[in-house]
Design a protein around this motif. Structure first.
Motif, short mmCIF file in Angstrom:
data_model
loop_
_atom_site.label_atom_id
_atom_site.label_comp_id
_atom_site.label_asym_id
_atom_site.label_seq_id
_atom_site.Cartn_x
_atom_site.Cartn_y
_atom_site.Cartn_z
N ASP A 11 0.80 -0.93 0.15
CA ASP A 11 0.06 -0.10 -0.66
C ASP A 11 0.81 1.08 -0.02
OD1 ASP A 11 -1.83 -1.65 -0.26
OD2 ASP A 11 -2.83 -1.43 2.39
N LEU A 12 1.80 2.09 1.23
CA LEU A 12 3.07 2.70 0.52
C LEU A 12 3.20 2.85 -0.37
CD1 LEU A 12 4.08 4.52 2.63
CD2 LEU A 12 5.96 2.88 3.36
N PHE A 13 3.97 1.59 -1.16
CA PHE A 13 4.36 1.87 -2.22
C PHE A 13 3.52 2.49 -3.60
CE2 PHE A 13 5.32 -1.21 -6.66
CZ PHE A 13 6.50 -0.08 -7.08
N GLU A 14 2.23 1.71 -3.22
CA GLU A 14 0.80 2.16 -4.32
C GLU A 14 0.82 3.11 -4.15
OE1 GLU A 14 -1.96 -0.61 -6.12
OE2 GLU A 14 -1.49 -1.26 -4.72
N LYS A 15 0.96 4.21 -2.78
CA LYS A 15 0.26 5.37 -2.24
C LYS A 15 1.77 6.01 -2.47
CE LYS A 15 -1.84 7.99 -0.67
NZ LYS A 15 -3.32 9.00 -1.36
N LEU A 16 3.13 5.99 -2.32
CA LEU A 16 4.23 6.57 -2.54
C LEU A 16 3.89 7.73 -4.06
CD1 LEU A 16 6.57 5.52 -0.13
CD2 LEU A 16 5.49 7.88 0.12
N CYS A 17 4.04 6.15 -4.90
CA CYS A 17 4.08 6.24 -6.79
C CYS A 17 3.03 7.70 -7.00
CB CYS A 17 3.93 5.17 -7.12
SG CYS A 17 5.66 3.68 -7.07
N ALA A 18 1.49 6.57 -6.33
CA ALA A 18 0.64 8.03 -6.84
C ALA A 18 0.53 9.63 -6.08
CB ALA A 18 -0.49 7.39 -5.78
N ILE A 19 1.19 10.12 -5.54
CA ILE A 19 1.99 11.60 -4.75
C ILE A 19 3.14 11.89 -5.87
CG2 ILE A 19 2.37 12.42 -3.09
CD1 ILE A 19 0.78 11.03 -1.09
N ALA A 20 4.13 10.37 -6.03
CA ALA A 20 5.09 10.84 -6.53
C ALA A 20 5.04 11.48 -8.07
CB ALA A 20 5.82 9.84 -6.61
N SER A 21 3.62 10.88 -8.55
CA SER A 21 3.43 11.54 -10.35
C SER A 21 2.64 12.18 -10.20
CB SER A 21 1.90 10.49 -10.71
OG SER A 21 1.00 10.59 -9.78
N GLU A 22 1.98 12.95 -9.16
CA GLU A 22 1.67 14.69 -9.00
C GLU A 22 2.77 15.78 -8.54
OE1 GLU A 22 -0.87 14.04 -5.62
OE2 GLU A 22 -2.00 12.74 -6.56
N LYS A 23 3.91 14.58 -7.69
CA LYS A 23 4.60 16.28 -6.89
C LYS A 23 5.64 16.79 -8.00
CE LYS A 23 3.02 16.92 -3.18
NZ LYS A 23 2.21 17.88 -2.91
N GLY A 24 5.64 15.47 -9.01
CA GLY A 24 7.28 15.06 -10.60
C GLY A 24 8.54 15.04 -9.64
N LEU A 25 8.32 13.80 -8.50
CA LEU A 25 9.24 12.87 -7.85
C LEU A 25 9.71 11.73 -9.17
CD1 LEU A 25 8.11 12.85 -4.02
CD2 LEU A 25 10.55 14.32 -5.19
N LYS A 26 10.31 11.85 -9.19
CA LYS A 26 11.14 10.18 -10.17
C LYS A 26 10.80 9.07 -8.69
CE LYS A 26 14.97 12.46 -11.77
NZ LYS A 26 16.28 13.02 -12.34
N VAL A 27 10.98 7.93 -9.64
CA VAL A 27 11.56 6.48 -8.80
C VAL A 27 11.82 5.33 -9.37
CG1 VAL A 27 9.43 7.37 -7.58
CG2 VAL A 27 9.08 5.69 -9.62
N PHE A 28 12.84 4.78 -9.17
CA PHE A 28 13.42 3.56 -9.85
C PHE A 28 13.00 2.33 -8.80
CE2 PHE A 28 16.51 0.69 -10.70
CZ PHE A 28 17.34 1.00 -11.92
N LEU A 29 12.55 1.35 -9.81
CA LEU A 29 12.50 -0.36 -9.27
C LEU A 29 13.19 -1.03 -8.94
CD1 LEU A 29 8.70 -0.49 -10.48
CD2 LEU A 29 9.55 0.97 -8.53
N LEU A 30 13.86 -1.28 -7.80
CA LEU A 30 14.96 -2.79 -8.35
C LEU A 30 14.68 -4.26 -7.28
CD1 LEU A 30 17.94 -3.39 -8.44
CD2 LEU A 30 18.33 -2.60 -6.25
N GLY A 31 14.97 -4.82 -8.24
CA GLY A 31 14.25 -6.47 -7.61
C GLY A 31 13.22 -6.81 -8.00
N GLY A 32 12.73 -7.89 -7.20
CA GLY A 32 11.54 -8.24 -7.48
C GLY A 32 12.57 -9.78 -8.58
N ARG A 33 11.10 -10.34 -8.72
CA ARG A 33 11.77 -11.35 -9.53
C ARG A 33 11.81 -10.85 -11.37
NH1 ARG A 33 6.59 -15.75 -7.67
NH2 ARG A 33 6.71 -15.48 -5.21
#
Length: 261
Positions: free
Chosen positions: A88-110
């Motif tokens: 939930d935190l991941f999804e919410k932060l991405c939603a707000i990042a899209s509004e604030k112009g913040l860039k994100v990077f995704l490392l890991g996972g399968r």
């Protein structure tokens, strides 16, 4: 304010307060920090892993991912303010990042999960800037060339928030070893969140999440991978709680945290 659960200091913030603290720090681009999202297995692992204890001690935020920690806090008569689920935190932060112009990077996972999560999130939030995804090969943590390549890729992408899905405690140990060098304002360990967001792994129904049975659903979905963690881990966690309630638990030596705010 913090709550002590089996020697681990958990921040007593609500979900919305945690989101606000992370976004504000990312926007300010101050000294790099990282967030850990403990569940019962983290608490069990921390009892013996001194390196993991030190990582927790230095964390910007320690927020309760597992419902089991909410139950534990109530049992210890020191209730928390609510769950801060990693997905939930991941999804919410991405939603707000899209509004604030913040860039994100995704490392890991399968393999493929970070890229699929990117497509899902960008479809929801077209202005979201996911400036990179990467799934490192198995055993990458002992390969110097691979480690240097990962760091160079992240530094070049210059994200404001780095989400790391490598599983615990690997993701926390990698973050702690690299976050200052990378210079990313906020790094967050989020376990299997890429797989859950991309539907590579089915998430529990909402009613099971709210009732605290998400762990049971995951056990049913992936029994061969998770049965030892949940059955033996939960038993150990309950025993640690009973010891603390009876006053028989000794504080862990390396988990006393300093204030960041």
């Amino acid at each position: 304010m913090r709550i002590n659960i089996c020697g681990v200091e958990i921040d007593k913030y609500s979900f919305d307060e945690v989101v606000e603290l992370i976004i504000n720090h990312a926007l300010s681009q101050r000294k790099p920090e990282y967030v850990v999202t403990p569940n019962a297995m983290h608490i069990v692992t921390l009892q013996e892993d001194v390196e993991f204890q030190e990582i927790y001690r230095k964390a910007f935020l320690v927020v309760p991912d597992g419902v089991s920690l909410l139950w534990a806090a109530k049992f210890l008569q020191t209730p928390l303010s609510g769950r801060v689920n990693g997905t939930d935190l991941f999804e919410k932060l991405c939603a707000i990042a899209s509004e604030k112009g913040l860039k994100v990077f995704l490392l890991g996972g399968r393999p493929g999960s970070a890229e699929k999560a990117k497509k899902t999130l960008v479809a929801r939030h077209p202005s979201l800037q996911i400036v990179g995804t990467y799934c490192p090969p198995y055993g990458f943590e002992s390969q110097l060339t691979e480690l240097n390549s990962i760091n160079s890729t992240i530094i070049e992408a210059a994200p404001h928030i780095l989400f790391v899905g490598l599983g615990a405690p690997k993701q926390e140990k990698w973050i702690a070893a690299n976050y200052l060098y990378l210079g990313v304002p906020i790094s967050v360990g989020i376990g299997v969140s890429f797989e859950l967001v991309s539907n590579m792994v089915t998430r529990a129904p909402v009613w099971m999440q709210k009732a605290g049975f998400e762990w049971l659903f995951r056990l049913i979905v992936e029994p061969s991978r998770l049965w030892k963690r949940y059955l033996f881990g939960n038993y150990t966690f309950i025993w640690l709680l009973i010891k603390q309630r009876l006053g028989l638990f000794k504080r862990l030596p390396n988990t006393k945290r300093s204030d960041h705010f």
